[in-house]
Design an enzyme around this catalytic site. Structure first.
Site, mmCIF file in Angstrom:
data_model
loop_
_atom_site.group_PDB
_atom_site.id
_atom_site.type_symbol
_atom_site.label_atom_id
_atom_site.label_comp_id
_atom_site.label_asym_id
_atom_site.label_seq_id
_atom_site.Cartn_x
_atom_site.Cartn_y
_atom_site.Cartn_z
ATOM 1 N N ASP A 62 104.228 107.225 -14.292
ATOM 2 C CA ASP A 62 103.799 108.483 -13.666
ATOM 3 C C ASP A 62 102.666 108.252 -12.666
ATOM 4 O OD1 ASP A 62 102.374 107.835 -16.069
ATOM 5 O OD2 ASP A 62 101.478 109.829 -16.081
ATOM 6 N N HIS A 63 102.210 107.005 -12.552
ATOM 7 C CA HIS A 63 101.162 106.692 -11.575
ATOM 8 C C HIS A 63 101.643 105.776 -10.450
ATOM 9 C CE1 HIS A 63 97.768 108.543 -13.824
ATOM 10 N NE2 HIS A 63 98.688 108.473 -14.778
ATOM 11 N N HIS A 96 97.148 102.037 -12.755
ATOM 12 C CA HIS A 96 97.792 101.265 -13.822
ATOM 13 C C HIS A 96 99.296 101.423 -13.735
ATOM 14 C CE1 HIS A 96 97.640 105.287 -15.519
ATOM 15 N NE2 HIS A 96 98.289 104.943 -16.614
ATOM 16 N N ASP A 150 93.536 107.832 -16.375
ATOM 17 C CA ASP A 150 94.024 107.921 -17.755
ATOM 18 C C ASP A 150 93.047 107.153 -18.636
ATOM 19 O OD1 ASP A 150 96.334 108.929 -16.517
ATOM 20 O OD2 ASP A 150 97.663 107.957 -17.952
ATOM 21 N N HIS A 186 92.581 102.609 -21.649
ATOM 22 C CA HIS A 186 93.895 103.218 -21.831
ATOM 23 C C HIS A 186 94.775 102.265 -22.638
ATOM 24 C CE1 HIS A 186 96.728 106.310 -21.135
ATOM 25 N NE2 HIS A 186 97.500 105.688 -20.268
ATOM 26 N N HIS A 203 101.690 102.618 -15.768
ATOM 27 C CA HIS A 203 102.534 103.654 -16.347
ATOM 28 C C HIS A 203 103.211 104.364 -15.178
ATOM 29 C CE1 HIS A 203 100.314 103.899 -20.474
ATOM 30 N NE2 HIS A 203 101.358 103.079 -20.512
ATOM 31 N N HIS A 228 96.034 115.838 -14.582
ATOM 32 C CA HIS A 228 96.868 115.082 -15.514
ATOM 33 C C HIS A 228 97.210 115.930 -16.731
ATOM 34 C CE1 HIS A 228 98.172 111.560 -17.967
ATOM 35 N NE2 HIS A 228 98.501 111.089 -16.795
#
Lengths: 303, 303
Positions: B66-67, B62, B212, B142, B64, B270
């Protein structure tokens, strides 16, 4: 007043083991200015014990990724960690578009103000000023529009000779005017000549940051006589053809530039990943300009 | 056949000292699949001795940051390091737009083919297949559209009992057919019953990756009975309200999910940056599901 720069990344285009892409943290009077922000800059700040939230101003030289890919992550983390005070970013205009697109797709509404100031590459310009320093752009010659930055300390107030002032019981109310250079007639009839009670402040220092550029005399006027010149030195001079082709500089050229522009000290960085050891780059530069140092990650250099 | 996953990043939204944002490297039969790509993933690959150029497939769960914030840097470095073979990226559609905008402003024309496959979040789907494995999406719950990935090994050919075949001087030309399960009538009159000369191959394994997500039974069917379940476990269960609010899972919930879906092994990751030590998360999960391990950066887990 503290005026020093810490190297967060010293690699050119691609990271290598132990060298991250370009980023530097300037500390001027305990205010923090981030200069470029390659991938992993926020991790480097953590590694070297700096609080990212202390950074209020960011200067991005150009839109090659090794100079800005870390910015979106840094801004996101500041948001997630609860920042509310504004941040001001000086960068090529398109950076705003790039950041906005990423915030849009992560459905992130940054909770602190992000102010953009688009840099221009037609002529050097003063883009920032506060009580401590002013910042001017340096028009570099790279494959895409690229500005360096010249950080110039402000002239400080005169220094008081406190022992003498106290010995003669001069009221402290007089101190601010003395600092500003005034002579004073006191109500008790005494005349204070400023030169007897103050000394000149330290000479304001200049730090010039030349991120990515071809050897090109057009920007030499901008960096004339600076105290510390950071200049990229991607290659050894045996690769000067490659340097010209990619609009970069060799260590020898960086040293020649420091000499030609009368720098007091030269800091070289942006090292190609081909160099496992940096000593040859340092030696090449020092053969022309003795007071050269390598930009080593985690090291802090007084300007 | 090798089927293992190496953790490159195990932090949630913001990096902390010693923990980078999410990324994993799956090795299936010496082919490499990158799963998510937080900032600094290329540096982590270097740190742990992997060649980024071996990666041919990337799966992004996805958008976000941090990914995925590390993907643009990784793709750029592959380009600068001379990659010519294609790379295939499975990700939300908008990622292509984000990457293209950045390449445009750096005036970079990537010299290897980058093929995008947009993931969908309406229903699980098979999105990839080759000789070694197939990949299906897992529809997670999410704050923004998010897919996990289920990597399912292909059924392998039967294993030859080579000593017996050699002892009886069976021609090697027969081996491929025997591997495929055939009985054979040889020209010399011998009849080879497959079961006498081969054994069944190892059971194909499954790796499920849930990046997530809120605890939500709707995706449990997708991850039923997997060999290794990677599941996010951002918080301890004392913070279940915060987990619900941010659409994340607690360590206790991750363990319950492993138990409810019959996983053989659970890998949790995570981790919120608030946890300096991860032992409490491990203990909480193990109180419900004994065969739990922490996703530790640099560690490789056999599936």
């Amino acid at each position: 007043m503290k005026f020093e720069v810490t190297i967060l990344g010293s690699s050119s285009a691609t990271p290598v083991y132990n060298r991250n892409p370009t980023a530097q943290l300037l500390n001027c009077n305990e205010k923090f200015y981030l200069i470029d922000c390659g991938e992993g800059t926020q991790q480097q700040l953590i590694r070297f014990g700096f609080k990212a939230n202390k950074i209020d101003f960011v200067f991005i030289s150009h839109l090659h990724g090794d100079h800005y890919f870390g910015l979106i992550g840094l801004l996101s983390s500041l948001h997630l960690n609860g920042r509310i005070k504004p941040i001001k970013i000086f960068a090529p205009a398109a950076l705003a578009e790039i950041l906005e697109l990423q915030f849009k797709h992560s459905e992130t509404v940054i909770r602190y103000p992000v102010e953009f100031v688009a840099t221009q590459t037609d002529a050097p310009a003063e883009i920032f000023e506060n009580a401590d320093l002013k910042v001017e752009t340096i028009i570099l010659n790279h494959r895409i529009p690229c500005t360096g930055f010249k950080f110039v300390q402000k002239k400080r107030l005169r220094k008081l000779i406190v022992e003498k002032l106290e010995a003669e019981e001069i009221p402290v109310d007089c101190y601010p005017l003395l600092k500003r250079g005034a002579d004073l007639d006191l109500p008790d009839g005494r005349v204070l000549l400023n030169a007897d009670y103050t000394t000149d402040s330290d000479r304001p220092k200049q730090y010039c940051y030349c991120s990515d550029t071809l050897f090109d005399e057009t920007y030499f006027e901008s960096i004339q006589g600076c105290d510390t010149l950071y200049h990229e030195a991607t290659f050894l001079h045996e690769m000067v053809d490659r340097a010209n082709q990619t609009h970069h500089t060799t260590a020898l050229q960086a040293a020649e530039i420091a000499k030609m522009t009368g720098a007091a000290k030269l800091l070289i960085g942006h090292f190609s990943s081909r160099y496992k050891t940096l000593q040859p780059l340092l030696e090449e530069a020092r053969s022309v300009f003795e007071n050269t140092e390598l930009a080593i990650e985690g090291n802090t250099y007084t300007i």
